[in-house]
Motif scaffolding. Structure first.
Motif, mmCIF file in Angstrom:
data_model
loop_
_atom_site.group_PDB
_atom_site.id
_atom_site.type_symbol
_atom_site.label_atom_id
_atom_site.label_comp_id
_atom_site.label_asym_id
_atom_site.label_seq_id
_atom_site.Cartn_x
_atom_site.Cartn_y
_atom_site.Cartn_z
ATOM 1 N N LEU A 13 0.830 -1.201 0.000
ATOM 2 C CA LEU A 13 0.000 0.000 0.000
ATOM 3 C C LEU A 13 0.864 1.249 0.000
ATOM 4 N N LEU A 14 1.905 1.256 0.820
ATOM 5 C CA LEU A 14 2.788 2.415 0.877
ATOM 6 C C LEU A 14 3.563 2.564 -0.421
ATOM 7 N N ASP A 15 3.912 1.445 -1.038
ATOM 8 C CA ASP A 15 4.665 1.473 -2.283
ATOM 9 C C ASP A 15 3.853 2.139 -3.389
ATOM 10 N N THR A 16 2.548 1.839 -3.474
ATOM 11 C CA THR A 16 1.718 2.455 -4.515
ATOM 12 C C THR A 16 1.487 3.931 -4.223
ATOM 13 N N ARG A 17 1.351 4.291 -2.968
ATOM 14 C CA ARG A 17 1.183 5.707 -2.628
ATOM 15 C C ARG A 17 2.454 6.483 -2.918
ATOM 16 N N PHE A 18 3.594 5.856 -2.671
ATOM 17 C CA PHE A 18 4.857 6.524 -2.958
ATOM 18 C C PHE A 18 5.027 6.720 -4.463
ATOM 19 N N GLN A 70 2.628 7.173 -6.581
ATOM 20 C CA GLN A 70 1.750 8.289 -6.929
ATOM 21 C C GLN A 70 2.390 9.614 -6.535
ATOM 22 N N PHE A 71 3.057 9.638 -5.384
ATOM 23 C CA PHE A 71 3.732 10.848 -4.923
ATOM 24 C C PHE A 71 4.857 11.244 -5.881
ATOM 25 N N GLN A 79 12.351 8.225 0.408
ATOM 26 C CA GLN A 79 11.535 7.170 1.018
ATOM 27 C C GLN A 79 11.776 7.101 2.520
ATOM 28 N N LEU A 138 5.024 8.806 8.281
ATOM 29 C CA LEU A 138 4.263 7.634 8.708
ATOM 30 C C LEU A 138 4.586 7.216 10.139
#
Length: 58
Positions: free
Chosen positions: A6-11, A13-14, A46, A54
């Motif tokens: 989940l964090l990987d996909t948000r990152f 997008q960022f 990251q 986070l």
């Protein structure tokens, strides 16, 4: 540094919101000077976001 899915996909997008030359700007503004354990400006970004944003521990 491997992030949870989940964090990987948000990152990802960022990263799309950042300027295309953020990597070069990190060197130009001396935010990232010499690679040691952290090998790239991407890894530094990251780490900073995970640690500060986070509230993950090192």
């Amino acid at each position: 540094m491997k992030l949870p899915p989940l964090l990987d996909t948000r990152f990802a997008q960022f990263l799309q919101v950042l300027p295309a030359d953020y990597h070069e700007q990190a060197y130009a503004f001396k935010a990232f000077a010499r690679p040691r354990k952290i090998k790239s400006p991407l890894q530094l970004l990251q780490l900073v976001l995970a640690y500060c944003g986070l509230d993950l521990s090192l």
